[in-house]
Design an enzyme around this catalytic site. Structure first.
Site, PDB file in Angstrom:
ATOM      1  N   THR A  81       3.764   2.980  -2.346  1.00  0.00           N
ATOM      2  CA  THR A  81       4.725   1.876  -3.315  1.00  0.00           C
ATOM      3  C   THR A  81       5.929   2.522  -3.279  1.00  0.00           C
ATOM      4  O   THR A  81       6.954   1.847  -3.269  1.00  0.00           O
ATOM      5  CB  THR A  81       3.865   1.804  -4.507  1.00  0.00           C
ATOM      6  OG1 THR A  81       2.596   1.416  -4.209  1.00  0.00           O
ATOM      7  CG2 THR A  81       4.602   0.785  -5.389  1.00  0.00           C
ATOM      8  N   LYS A 111       8.556  -9.395   0.987  1.00  0.00           N
ATOM      9  CA  LYS A 111       9.057  -9.548  -0.341  1.00  0.00           C
ATOM     10  C   LYS A 111      10.674 -10.070  -0.304  1.00  0.00           C
ATOM     11  O   LYS A 111      11.040  -9.809   1.005  1.00  0.00           O
ATOM     12  CB  LYS A 111       8.982  -8.206  -1.122  1.00  0.00           C
ATOM     13  CG  LYS A 111       7.657  -7.851  -1.589  1.00  0.00           C
ATOM     14  CD  LYS A 111       7.615  -6.812  -2.732  1.00  0.00           C
ATOM     15  CE  LYS A 111       6.119  -6.531  -2.949  1.00  0.00           C
ATOM     16  NZ  LYS A 111       6.088  -5.662  -3.980  1.00  0.00           N
ATOM     17  N   TYR A 167       0.553 -11.694 -10.108  1.00  0.00           N
ATOM     18  CA  TYR A 167       0.560 -10.421 -10.725  1.00  0.00           C
ATOM     19  C   TYR A 167       0.093 -10.381 -12.076  1.00  0.00           C
ATOM     20  O   TYR A 167       0.418  -9.465 -12.731  1.00  0.00           O
ATOM     21  CB  TYR A 167       2.069  -9.928 -10.877  1.00  0.00           C
ATOM     22  CG  TYR A 167       2.612  -9.479  -9.225  1.00  0.00           C
ATOM     23  CD1 TYR A 167       2.113  -8.500  -8.588  1.00  0.00           C
ATOM     24  CD2 TYR A 167       3.519 -10.204  -8.663  1.00  0.00           C
ATOM     25  CE1 TYR A 167       2.528  -8.095  -7.559  1.00  0.00           C
ATOM     26  CE2 TYR A 167       3.983  -9.642  -7.499  1.00  0.00           C
ATOM     27  CZ  TYR A 167       3.309  -8.714  -6.792  1.00  0.00           C
ATOM     28  OH  TYR A 167       3.865  -8.303  -5.593  1.00  0.00           O
ATOM     29  N   GLU A 171      -6.786 -12.802  -3.311  1.00  0.00           N
ATOM     30  CA  GLU A 171      -5.173 -13.128  -2.883  1.00  0.00           C
ATOM     31  C   GLU A 171      -4.898 -13.921  -1.960  1.00  0.00           C
ATOM     32  O   GLU A 171      -3.842 -14.944  -1.948  1.00  0.00           O
ATOM     33  CB  GLU A 171      -4.465 -11.653  -2.562  1.00  0.00           C
ATOM     34  CG  GLU A 171      -4.367 -11.021  -3.864  1.00  0.00           C
ATOM     35  CD  GLU A 171      -3.843  -9.418  -3.633  1.00  0.00           C
ATOM     36  OE1 GLU A 171      -3.827  -8.701  -4.487  1.00  0.00           O
ATOM     37  OE2 GLU A 171      -3.444  -9.190  -2.379  1.00  0.00           O
ATOM     38  N   HIS A 226       4.064  -6.332   0.017  1.00  0.00           N
ATOM     39  CA  HIS A 226       2.869  -6.113  -0.796  1.00  0.00           C
ATOM     40  C   HIS A 226       1.790  -6.073   0.034  1.00  0.00           C
ATOM     41  O   HIS A 226       1.642  -7.150   1.073  1.00  0.00           O
ATOM     42  CB  HIS A 226       2.782  -7.017  -1.783  1.00  0.00           C
ATOM     43  CG  HIS A 226       1.370  -7.497  -2.508  1.00  0.00           C
ATOM     44  ND1 HIS A 226       0.990  -6.642  -3.505  1.00  0.00           N
ATOM     45  CD2 HIS A 226       0.185  -8.067  -1.987  1.00  0.00           C
ATOM     46  CE1 HIS A 226      -0.541  -6.918  -3.971  1.00  0.00           C
ATOM     47  NE2 HIS A 226      -0.863  -7.793  -2.968  1.00  0.00           N
ATOM     48  N   PHE A 240       7.530  -3.272 -16.436  1.00  0.00           N
ATOM     49  CA  PHE A 240       7.992  -3.698 -15.285  1.00  0.00           C
ATOM     50  C   PHE A 240       7.669  -5.086 -14.897  1.00  0.00           C
ATOM     51  O   PHE A 240       8.310  -5.821 -13.954  1.00  0.00           O
ATOM     52  CB  PHE A 240       7.985  -2.973 -14.043  1.00  0.00           C
ATOM     53  CG  PHE A 240       6.659  -2.742 -13.710  1.00  0.00           C
ATOM     54  CD1 PHE A 240       5.973  -3.542 -12.849  1.00  0.00           C
ATOM     55  CD2 PHE A 240       6.064  -1.357 -13.889  1.00  0.00           C
ATOM     56  CE1 PHE A 240       4.860  -3.379 -12.418  1.00  0.00           C
ATOM     57  CE2 PHE A 240       4.759  -1.201 -13.417  1.00  0.00           C
ATOM     58  CZ  PHE A 240       4.206  -1.947 -12.632  1.00  0.00           C
ATOM     59  N   ARG A 265       7.599   0.794   4.222  1.00  0.00           N
ATOM     60  CA  ARG A 265       8.420   1.212   3.274  1.00  0.00           C
ATOM     61  C   ARG A 265       9.499   2.441   3.157  1.00  0.00           C
ATOM     62  O   ARG A 265      10.661   2.358   2.777  1.00  0.00           O
ATOM     63  CB  ARG A 265       7.663   1.745   1.989  1.00  0.00           C
ATOM     64  CG  ARG A 265       6.906   0.121   1.421  1.00  0.00           C
ATOM     65  CD  ARG A 265       5.741   0.362   0.537  1.00  0.00           C
ATOM     66  NE  ARG A 265       5.382  -0.943  -0.255  1.00  0.00           N
ATOM     67  CZ  ARG A 265       4.283  -0.849  -0.712  1.00  0.00           C
ATOM     68  NH1 ARG A 265       3.425   0.222  -0.634  1.00  0.00           N
ATOM     69  NH2 ARG A 265       3.804  -2.080  -1.391  1.00  0.00           N
ATOM     70  N   ARG A 297      -2.526  -0.882   4.478  1.00  0.00           N
ATOM     71  CA  ARG A 297      -1.887   0.242   3.522  1.00  0.00           C
ATOM     72  C   ARG A 297      -1.182   1.336   4.080  1.00  0.00           C
ATOM     73  O   ARG A 297      -0.131   1.859   3.803  1.00  0.00           O
ATOM     74  CB  ARG A 297      -3.013   0.508   2.547  1.00  0.00           C
ATOM     75  CG  ARG A 297      -3.416  -0.639   1.569  1.00  0.00           C
ATOM     76  CD  ARG A 297      -4.329  -0.356   0.417  1.00  0.00           C
ATOM     77  NE  ARG A 297      -3.811   0.493  -0.365  1.00  0.00           N
ATOM     78  CZ  ARG A 297      -2.874   0.150  -1.409  1.00  0.00           C
ATOM     79  NH1 ARG A 297      -2.468  -1.299  -1.422  1.00  0.00           N
ATOM     80  NH2 ARG A 297      -2.395   0.741  -2.618  1.00  0.00           N
ATOM     81  N   ASN A 313      10.345  -3.026  -2.920  1.00  0.00           N
ATOM     82  CA  ASN A 313       9.504  -2.420  -1.716  1.00  0.00           C
ATOM     83  C   ASN A 313       9.071  -3.074  -0.524  1.00  0.00           C
ATOM     84  O   ASN A 313       8.221  -2.440  -0.077  1.00  0.00           O
ATOM     85  CB  ASN A 313       8.674  -1.531  -2.241  1.00  0.00           C
ATOM     86  CG  ASN A 313       7.652  -2.238  -3.108  1.00  0.00           C
ATOM     87  OD1 ASN A 313       7.702  -3.522  -3.068  1.00  0.00           O
ATOM     88  ND2 ASN A 313       6.496  -1.349  -3.445  1.00  0.00           N
TER      89      ASN A 313
HETATM   90  P1  CMP Z   1       3.029  -4.799  -5.292  1.00  0.00           P
HETATM   91  O1  CMP Z   1       1.840  -3.914  -4.401  1.00  0.00           O
HETATM   92  O2  CMP Z   1       3.523  -5.874  -4.981  1.00  0.00           O
HETATM   93  O3  CMP Z   1       2.258  -4.651  -6.703  1.00  0.00           O
HETATM   94  C1  CMP Z   1       2.716  -4.646  -7.727  1.00  0.00           C
HETATM   95  C2  CMP Z   1       4.414  -4.204  -7.647  1.00  0.00           C
HETATM   96  O4  CMP Z   1       4.892  -3.739  -8.896  1.00  0.00           O
HETATM   97  C3  CMP Z   1       4.369  -3.167  -6.914  1.00  0.00           C
HETATM   98  O5  CMP Z   1       4.310  -3.467  -5.496  1.00  0.00           O
HETATM   99  C4  CMP Z   1       5.955  -2.642  -7.078  1.00  0.00           C
HETATM  100  O6  CMP Z   1       6.716  -3.122  -6.256  1.00  0.00           O
HETATM  101  C5  CMP Z   1       6.071  -3.014  -8.382  1.00  0.00           C
HETATM  102  N1  CMP Z   1       6.484  -2.009  -9.390  1.00  0.00           N
HETATM  103  C6  CMP Z   1       5.518  -0.897  -9.596  1.00  0.00           C
HETATM  104  N2  CMP Z   1       6.198   0.013 -10.275  1.00  0.00           N
HETATM  105  C7  CMP Z   1       7.256  -0.487 -10.746  1.00  0.00           C
HETATM  106  C8  CMP Z   1       8.285   0.154 -11.549  1.00  0.00           C
HETATM  107  N3  CMP Z   1       8.289   0.940 -12.088  1.00  0.00           N
HETATM  108  N4  CMP Z   1       9.540  -0.786 -11.718  1.00  0.00           N
HETATM  109  C9  CMP Z   1       9.548  -1.918 -10.985  1.00  0.00           C
HETATM  110  N5  CMP Z   1       8.542  -2.562 -10.266  1.00  0.00           N
HETATM  111  C10 CMP Z   1       7.311  -1.678 -10.086  1.00  0.00           C
END
Ligand code: CMP
Length: 139
Positions: free
Chosen positions: A92, A10, A50, A127, A116, A58, A103, A86, A113
């Protein structure tokens, strides 16, 4: 079984020049990078990728973040690739991520984070197909 998963390095990671560091963690975990490209996501790509999150509070922030800097999209191959990826990514929320995970080591926040990773074999295929043609994947 040897399977594939989809990964994104990312913007928080590309910005801090961590593409190699993140990829090294993936490789050390037994995953092979069988496709990789650096792209600057368009709004259309970020919103499309997404789409399952579009009702979340968010969503807007997530889309803006994913378009903010280049990302590296990758196809990873290995024994039980989705689960393996994972495990090395960690939770996450980096505050909840295990020691030694990507992470835990690199993520800045739940949004920024670092990586993905697909959450199932079914989503991995969707994907991968979203970003790659089959002839770009070289196993
Ligand atoms: P990802 O696995 O890329 O898939 C969805 C993403 O939403 C997740 O990783 C997070 O980075 C993001 N995400 C989840 N919760 C929040 C949040 N509360 N605020 C901002 N981003 C979020």
């Amino acid at each position: 079984a040897v399977t594939r998963t989809f990964s994104i390095i990312k913007p928080d990671a590309t910005r801090r020049n961590l593409t190699g560091a993140v990829t090294k963690k993936l490789e050390e975990a037994g995953l092979r990078v069988v496709a990789s490209k650096r792209i600057h996501m368009t709004r259309e790509q970020a919103e499309g990728f997404y789409a399952v999150h579009k009702e979340r509070p968010f969503f807007g922030e997530l889309v803006e973040f994913m378009m903010s800097e280049p990302v590296v999209v990758q196809v990873l191959e290995g024994e039980d690739a989705v689960k393996r990826n994972r495990n090395i990514m960690g939770a996450t929320n980096p505050a909840e991520a295990d020691e030694g995970t990507i992470r835990k080591e690199y993520a800045l926040s739940i949004g920024e984070n670092t990586v993905h990773g697909s959450d199932s074999d079914e989503n991995a295929k969707i994907e991968i197909d979203f970003f790659f043609d089959e002839d770009e994947i070289v196993g």
